[in-house]
Design a protein around this motif. Structure first.
Motif, PDB file in Angstrom:
ATOM      1  N   GLU A   2       1.167  -1.448  -0.128  1.00 34.68           N
ATOM      2  CA  GLU A   2      -0.014  -0.100   0.376  1.00 34.68           C
ATOM      3  C   GLU A   2       0.519   1.422  -0.202  1.00 34.68           C
ATOM      4  O   GLU A   2       0.497   1.903  -0.309  1.00 34.68           O
ATOM      5  N   LEU A   3       2.285   1.225   1.417  1.00 33.17           N
ATOM      6  CA  LEU A   3       2.421   2.348   0.522  1.00 33.17           C
ATOM      7  C   LEU A   3       3.361   2.701  -0.401  1.00 33.17           C
ATOM      8  O   LEU A   3       3.719   3.291  -1.055  1.00 33.17           O
ATOM      9  N   ALA A   4       4.101   1.455  -1.114  1.00 36.09           N
ATOM     10  CA  ALA A   4       4.631   1.807  -2.926  1.00 36.09           C
ATOM     11  C   ALA A   4       3.486   2.067  -3.819  1.00 36.09           C
ATOM     12  O   ALA A   4       4.313   3.196  -4.487  1.00 36.09           O
ATOM     13  N   SER A  44      -5.104   6.700  -2.738  1.00 44.67           N
ATOM     14  CA  SER A  44      -5.479   6.265  -0.853  1.00 44.67           C
ATOM     15  C   SER A  44      -6.714   5.302  -1.032  1.00 44.67           C
ATOM     16  O   SER A  44      -6.854   4.378  -0.991  1.00 44.67           O
ATOM     17  N   CYS A  45      -7.805   6.052  -1.898  1.00 47.52           N
ATOM     18  CA  CYS A  45      -8.833   5.974  -2.408  1.00 47.52           C
ATOM     19  C   CYS A  45      -9.401   5.362  -3.544  1.00 47.52           C
ATOM     20  O   CYS A  45      -9.637   3.470  -3.458  1.00 47.52           O
ATOM     21  N   THR A  46      -7.861   5.197  -4.752  1.00 45.47           N
ATOM     22  CA  THR A  46      -7.163   3.982  -5.604  1.00 45.47           C
ATOM     23  C   THR A  46      -7.000   2.690  -5.494  1.00 45.47           C
ATOM     24  O   THR A  46      -7.860   1.594  -5.450  1.00 45.47           O
ATOM     25  N   SER A  79      -7.634  -3.358  -4.897  1.00 46.48           N
ATOM     26  CA  SER A  79      -7.427  -4.082  -3.932  1.00 46.48           C
ATOM     27  C   SER A  79      -7.964  -4.778  -3.070  1.00 46.48           C
ATOM     28  O   SER A  79      -8.154  -6.242  -2.726  1.00 46.48           O
ATOM     29  N   GLN A  80      -8.969  -4.089  -3.126  1.00 48.54           N
ATOM     30  CA  GLN A  80     -10.372  -5.116  -3.044  1.00 48.54           C
ATOM     31  C   GLN A  80     -11.396  -5.761  -3.905  1.00 48.54           C
ATOM     32  O   GLN A  80     -11.803  -6.648  -3.766  1.00 48.54           O
ATOM     33  N   GLN A  81     -10.747  -5.183  -5.172  1.00 45.24           N
ATOM     34  CA  GLN A  81     -11.111  -6.225  -6.031  1.00 45.24           C
ATOM     35  C   GLN A  81      -9.992  -7.418  -6.724  1.00 45.24           C
ATOM     36  O   GLN A  81     -10.665  -8.331  -7.018  1.00 45.24           O
ATOM     37  N   TYR A  82      -9.215  -6.549  -7.283  1.00 44.88           N
ATOM     38  CA  TYR A  82      -7.809  -7.763  -7.034  1.00 44.88           C
ATOM     39  C   TYR A  82      -7.181  -7.647  -5.687  1.00 44.88           C
ATOM     40  O   TYR A  82      -6.556  -6.639  -5.207  1.00 44.88           O
ATOM     41  N   GLU A 104     -11.891   2.955 -14.385  1.00 43.19           N
ATOM     42  CA  GLU A 104     -13.506   3.581 -13.728  1.00 43.19           C
ATOM     43  C   GLU A 104     -12.707   4.354 -11.865  1.00 43.19           C
ATOM     44  O   GLU A 104     -13.729   5.369 -10.907  1.00 43.19           O
ATOM     45  N   THR A 105     -12.051   3.159 -11.589  1.00 37.40           N
ATOM     46  CA  THR A 105     -11.628   3.633 -10.211  1.00 37.40           C
ATOM     47  C   THR A 105     -11.385   5.121 -10.206  1.00 37.40           C
ATOM     48  O   THR A 105     -11.080   6.241  -9.202  1.00 37.40           O
TER      49      THR A 105
END
Length: 99
Positions: free
Chosen positions: A35-37, A53-55, A60-63, A88-89
């Motif tokens: 996530e940090l990277a 952060s939103c992206t 990470s929820q989708q994949y 779209e994200t």
């Protein structure tokens, strides 16, 4: 008087952010450093902390992060809708952060 299309800056920024995301996905390890990277590289590509952060959360929820990394490295094929989902994200997160 030269006119610049309204959406050209958005498309350029979107491409830059997407490029940063692809780079960060290539460099990801496992655990929270992923996530940090991702956020670091997204921000270096012109995204705000909130947008990045939103992206990350949506992607990470989708994949799963390990799957994202395997796709980028060519170990597994990307799902047919991956590119469109990423675009779209980013657009959805950009709209959320502008309100």
């Amino acid at each position: 008087m030269k006119h610049t299309p309204v959406f050209q800056p958005l498309n350029t920024k979107l491409i830059a952010i997407m490029s940063g995301i692809v780079i960060s996905l290539t460099l990801m390890g496992c655990g929270s450093p992923e996530e940090l990277a991702f956020i670091r590289d997204c921000k270096l590509s012109g995204g705000s902390s909130e947008l990045c952060s939103c992206t990350w959360k949506a992607m990470s929820q989708q994949y799963p992060p390990a799957t994202l990394q395997a796709m980028v490295k060519g170990k597994v094929p990307a799902p047919q809708d991956y590119g469109q989902y990423l675009i779209e994200t980013i657009q959805s997160c950009a709209k959320q952060s502008s309100h």
